[in-house]
Write a protein that holds these residues in place. Structure first.
Motif, short mmCIF file in Angstrom:
data_model
loop_
_atom_site.label_atom_id
_atom_site.label_comp_id
_atom_site.label_asym_id
_atom_site.label_seq_id
_atom_site.Cartn_x
_atom_site.Cartn_y
_atom_site.Cartn_z
N ALA A 1 0.69 -1.12 -0.15
CA ALA A 1 0.15 -0.09 0.19
C ALA A 1 1.00 1.05 -0.13
N ALA A 2 2.27 1.46 0.64
CA ALA A 2 3.07 2.17 0.81
C ALA A 2 3.51 2.90 -1.03
N GLN A 3 3.58 1.25 -1.51
CA GLN A 3 3.93 2.25 -2.67
C GLN A 3 2.44 2.30 -3.42
N ARG A 4 1.16 2.27 -3.71
CA ARG A 4 0.13 2.78 -4.34
C ARG A 4 -0.23 4.07 -4.07
N GLY A 5 -1.39 4.83 -5.30
CA GLY A 5 -1.36 5.51 -4.64
C GLY A 5 -3.21 5.61 -4.06
#
Lengths: 397, 397
Positions: free
Chosen positions: B319-323
């Motif tokens: 999730a941290a690497q997603r918008g």
């Protein structure tokens, strides 16, 4: 024959106001709020993203461009709506310069609207190839059209004085020496008949919030002559001007013809207001508008010159050389304009001493002109003007 | 704590629709029509030209810029609203390049939104000095940030996959080699916390019609870091960015700081819609939005992966690497998305095979996610998909 009683009835005009500033921001057509509202409810509310296709938003810049084309002597498919006039001038100028890569001079005049000059200066700086903007006095333009000129960039009607360039003659002269023309129609479109194809204009751009009455911040438009449309460089290469915007390709490929001059996502609310304004224009004959505009301007000049000898005409006396506005020099012009506005006669002031009045036949009639002259005369002839404490200097910053 | 029942109640959402496309065009806030109406009646109707000052239209781009600044980790006075995202990217890029006149490479990635790439290609062509756009795969960006790079131009969140670049790390890396950064916040603003000053970003631009919900064709904005604001070249030198726009000088003099990035007359109707949208954002905490967005995205991924094994996650799993969007690969994605839309679940499709779903906590909740998964599973597992006649190929042109 244009029915001026009908056209006047299409506008909201505040009680007691004589609006002689429609050359700056036109008044609101009565139909506009409902048309704009429709974009929100039901279109945006119910169709959401589907509105781009389902409500015709995506093609509105082209659809409205075609309607504008018909009003300025252009064929459908050669005008597209969007952005602001400054942006469209930039694109036209960049495309025009690209057609004359061996030349370095953009010729304009000191009466051009400053934003056009600024955009040209910015483009010249970005090009960094020695391209420069050369400005001469409006009356000297013709003699400076030489074969060093890449682009002749002019506003047909001067925003301060209403002085009108002869688009046909100057375009022909530019073509004789191999120069390309860019015409700014800000004070022409809706003010007088424009015949771009008949004049052989190469590029043109205009705005729609003045005589057209499309509202504050209404979008601009750009015209590209058929002979340039297929190869015009667009400089501002936005995805909406791509040949296949929804293919999301990595490289820019311009759309065919004028559609390539689209840049980003179009302002749908403003486009709806433009649509409502154009509906009125389709019910009038531009030759009637021009005849009435000249009648109103002449009546105003005669009235002011008779009753306000302190004012000196700043506009050409010959109607053929004027747009649809009349300006007067008056040393106390700023304060006088404030007084006029307070009395309900709305014109505007341009430094250092110009009182400017726009005449817009759609909603201004002879009786408005007479009443405006009467109030102006009362103000100008007010004996306190001569006292030192009322010598308010005009400073607009 | 953000009250998501309240935020949901601020929007018009059509009955029976689960709107997972707010990352493309947000739905209409209930307050918007009245706010836009107010600009027309009474403002435009009664104040006419006086509305520019009297109704605050003229300074709206700066006033709304300050409100946006507060949402993206910028100080007031460093963001201004106007034009489209493509135009604002162009200005940011031109200003960034001018700060590194000895370098010729604009570095971007193949996941960037095409319009940004097109604008860069157009600017490089206009500059004509050997400046070129170099695009690499998103995962290879970091290693290509070398001292040949003048400008690193990236969209933080990938429009197709939702993959998120680390703005802080990449900006620091760019600065290490003396490069300038231009960040496109199209899929960040309103999707996740943005901290421009904290990341040391040099320039940024974003749009307001996606997560912000300011309507079709809503204006863009541009951020210029304080250290560049006083000397940033503006390229598109419009009169509204002049230090004294109403002095009508012949030569361009940029306004102080970010105001110089204004170009032409601002779109007042669209600005009013933006204002109404921002009113909602001021009642929420972006950290709550982010936490809820992650919860919704995770729930959707888990549900789809459990019930639709034919779909393959195209977004980062972390999730941290997603918008705030989730995308899946599916060969029949175009047809499946049409079927989904017909059932009231609105996402969108991006060629060649991406089904894209935006999760916008302001008006989407866990029950919407569950229902969307349920309908998607019914469609995907429909046994007719396997028959040849239903193999509709995805062609968007």
């Amino acid at each position: 024959m244009t029915d001026f009683a009908w056209t006047r009835d299409q506008f909201h005009l505040p009680e007691g106001v004589i609006y002689l500033d429609g050359n700056s921001l036109g008044p609101m057509p009565k139909a506009t709020p409902a048309r704009v509202q429709q974009v929100m409810e039901p279109e945006w509310r119910d169709q959401l993203i589907g509105g781009w296709v389902g409500a015709g938003w995506h093609l509105a810049p082209e659809r409205l461009g075609d309607r504008i084309a018909a009003m300025i002597g252009a064929e459908a498919g050669h005008v597209v709506v969007g952005d602001t006039l400054s942006i469209k001038i930039y694109q036209a100028l960049a495309a025009a310069l690209a057609l004359r890569p061996d030349r370095r001079v953009i010729l304009s005049d000191t009466g051009n609207f400053p934003s056009d000059l600024y955009m040209a200066q910015g483009l010249a700086h970005t090009l960094g190839n020695g391209t420069r903007l050369k400005t001469v006095a409006p009356e000297d333009v013709a003699e400076h059209i030489t074969d060093e000129v890449a682009v002749l960039m002019l506003t047909e009607v001067d925003y301060r004085t209403g002085r009108r360039h002869d688009m046909k003659v100057l375009t022909a002269k530019a073509h004789e020496v191999g120069a390309i023309t860019v015409w700014d129609l800000a004070h022409s479109f809706g003010a007088l008949p424009v015949d771009l194809a008949g004049c052989g204009a190469d590029f043109a751009a205009g705005c729609t919030y003045k005589y057209i009455n499309a509202g504050p911040g209404a979008p601009a438009f750009i015209y590209v002559a058929p002979e340039h449309a297929g190869r015009a460089c667009t400089a501002l290469q936005g995805w909406q001007g791509h040949d296949a915007p929804f293919a999301f390709e990595q490289d820019y490929r311009p759309a065919t013809e004028v559609v390539r001059m689209r840049v980003g996502t179009p302002p749908v609310l403003q486009l709806a207001a433009l649509e409502a304004a154009l509906d009125i224009w389709e019910q009038v004959d531009m030759n009637d508008i021009r005849a009435r505009s000249i009648e109103l301007c002449e009546r105003f000049i005669a009235g002011v010159e008779e009753s306000c000898p302190q004012l000196r005409l700043a506009s050409p006396r010959d109607a053929a050389q004027r747009g649809s506005q009349v300006s007067f020099h008056f040393e106390e012009g700023y304060a006088a304009m404030q007084a006029l506005i307070a009395r309900g006669v709305i014109g505007d002031f341009r430094a250092p001493d110009i009182m400017r009045f726009g005449f817009t036949p759609l909603y201004i009639g002879p009786e408005d002109v007479d009443r405006a002259v009467e109030i102006l005369a009362e103000i100008i002839n007010w004996d306190l003007w001569d006292r030192p404490e009322y010598k308010v200097k005009a400073i607009i910053t």
